[in-house]
Scaffold this active site. Structure first.
Site, PDB file in Angstrom:
ATOM      1  N   SER A  18       0.922  -1.283   0.010  1.00 10.54           N
ATOM      2  CA  SER A  18      -0.099  -0.029   0.377  1.00 10.54           C
ATOM      3  C   SER A  18       0.684   1.086  -0.010  1.00 10.54           C
ATOM      4  O   SER A  18       0.360   2.438  -1.075  1.00 10.54           O
ATOM      5  CB  SER A  18      -0.834   0.008   1.111  1.00 10.54           C
ATOM      6  OG  SER A  18      -1.797  -1.253   1.270  1.00 10.54           O
ATOM      7  N   ARG A  41       0.617   7.735   6.131  1.00 10.29           N
ATOM      8  CA  ARG A  41       0.338   7.280   6.815  1.00 10.29           C
ATOM      9  C   ARG A  41      -1.201   8.111   6.244  1.00 10.29           C
ATOM     10  O   ARG A  41      -2.307   6.670   7.184  1.00 10.29           O
ATOM     11  CB  ARG A  41       1.044   6.642   8.220  1.00 10.29           C
ATOM     12  CG  ARG A  41       0.213   6.314   9.051  1.00 10.29           C
ATOM     13  CD  ARG A  41       0.878   5.351  10.191  1.00 10.29           C
ATOM     14  NE  ARG A  41       2.114   4.748  10.169  1.00 10.29           N
ATOM     15  CZ  ARG A  41       1.817   3.525   8.937  1.00 10.29           C
ATOM     16  NH1 ARG A  41       0.657   2.720   9.492  1.00 10.29           N
ATOM     17  NH2 ARG A  41       3.065   2.968   8.263  1.00 10.29           N
ATOM     18  N   HIS A  44      -2.764   6.654   3.857  1.00 10.98           N
ATOM     19  CA  HIS A  44      -3.193   5.031   4.062  1.00 10.98           C
ATOM     20  C   HIS A  44      -4.473   4.394   5.126  1.00 10.98           C
ATOM     21  O   HIS A  44      -5.233   3.864   4.184  1.00 10.98           O
ATOM     22  CB  HIS A  44      -1.351   4.221   4.771  1.00 10.98           C
ATOM     23  CG  HIS A  44      -2.043   2.871   4.671  1.00 10.98           C
ATOM     24  ND1 HIS A  44      -2.482   2.484   5.950  1.00 10.98           N
ATOM     25  CD2 HIS A  44      -1.731   1.667   3.915  1.00 10.98           C
ATOM     26  CE1 HIS A  44      -2.241   1.072   6.176  1.00 10.98           C
ATOM     27  NE2 HIS A  44      -1.660   0.472   4.752  1.00 10.98           N
TER      28      HIS A  44
END
Length: 215
Positions: A18, A41, A44
């Site tokens: 990812s 992050r 994500h």
């Protein structure tokens, strides 16, 4: 059933893959080295590339957040969801802890008695904590506003404020207010944000403090 081409990725490698996809889709855009893991992050967590533009970092914010974690800080969240999402195992390695006052019966009772929100009272509890504090607000603009008031009054000195409440009423205004404060901050400008984003930013800082992409 229609055949769909699926990627074959081992469960342990899904997050790494990812992050690779996020890096590819960010393309040639360049970000400060300490900010990039935070941005990635959050993307994500949300699958929303707008955060590459919406996240605003004060000078040295990541460095100061990491230093607070290494100093055994308390991370204060404004929701149980954000509290649940913070990697407390990593935080505890540095002697720190995460807390959320929103569900405390005495906080609810005081809020009712004063005609205030629980978020407001929770920020007052946060201001009374000893040691370094990282404040992570992902839901309640009233929490962010009260925190700013306490900082303006010299009653609250957080090491870092993560201001990412989501919604429509006073959300944008509370974030813009934080941006005027002389405090290290990471802010998601505009209406977007959320408890998951607040927790993701905390975790990105925790992983940097432990020199790991993920623990």
């Amino acid at each position: 059933m229609k055949k769909i081409q699926l990627q074959r990725v081992a469960p342990a490698d899904i997050e790494e893959r990812s992050m690779e996809i996020i890096g590819q889709e960010l393309g040639e855009r360049v970000f400060p080295a300490d900010q990039l893991p935070v941005i990635k992050r959050v993307i994500h967590t949300s699958a929303d590339f707008d955060y590459a533009d919406n996240l605003v970092f004060s000078a040295g914010a990541v460095e100061q957040g990491v230093a607070a974690i290494k100093g055994g800080c308390t991370i204060v969240t404004d929701t149980q969801m954000a509290f649940s999402g913070v990697n407390k195992r990593v935080l505890e390695k540095f002697g720190g802890k995460a807390v959320c006052f929103m569900s405390d019966p005495d906080v609810a009772a005081e809020a009712r008695e004063r005609g205030e929100t629980r978020a407001t009272v929770s920020m007052e509890r946060a201001a009374a904590l000893e040691g370094p504090v990282i404040l992570a607000v992902g839901n309640a603009p009233t929490a962010l506003v009260r925190a700013c008031q306490l900082m303006d009054e010299g009653k609250f000195h957080p090491a870092l404020v993560i201001g990412v409440p989501v919604g429509f009423v006073n959300v944008v205004e509370s974030k813009e207010l934080l941006l005027t404060m002389d405090v290290p901050h990471i802010v998601a400008r505009g209406r977007k944000g959320g408890s998951n984003v607040a927790a993701a930013i905390c975790n990105a800082l925790l992983y940097q403090a432990s020199n790991n992409a993920r623990e």
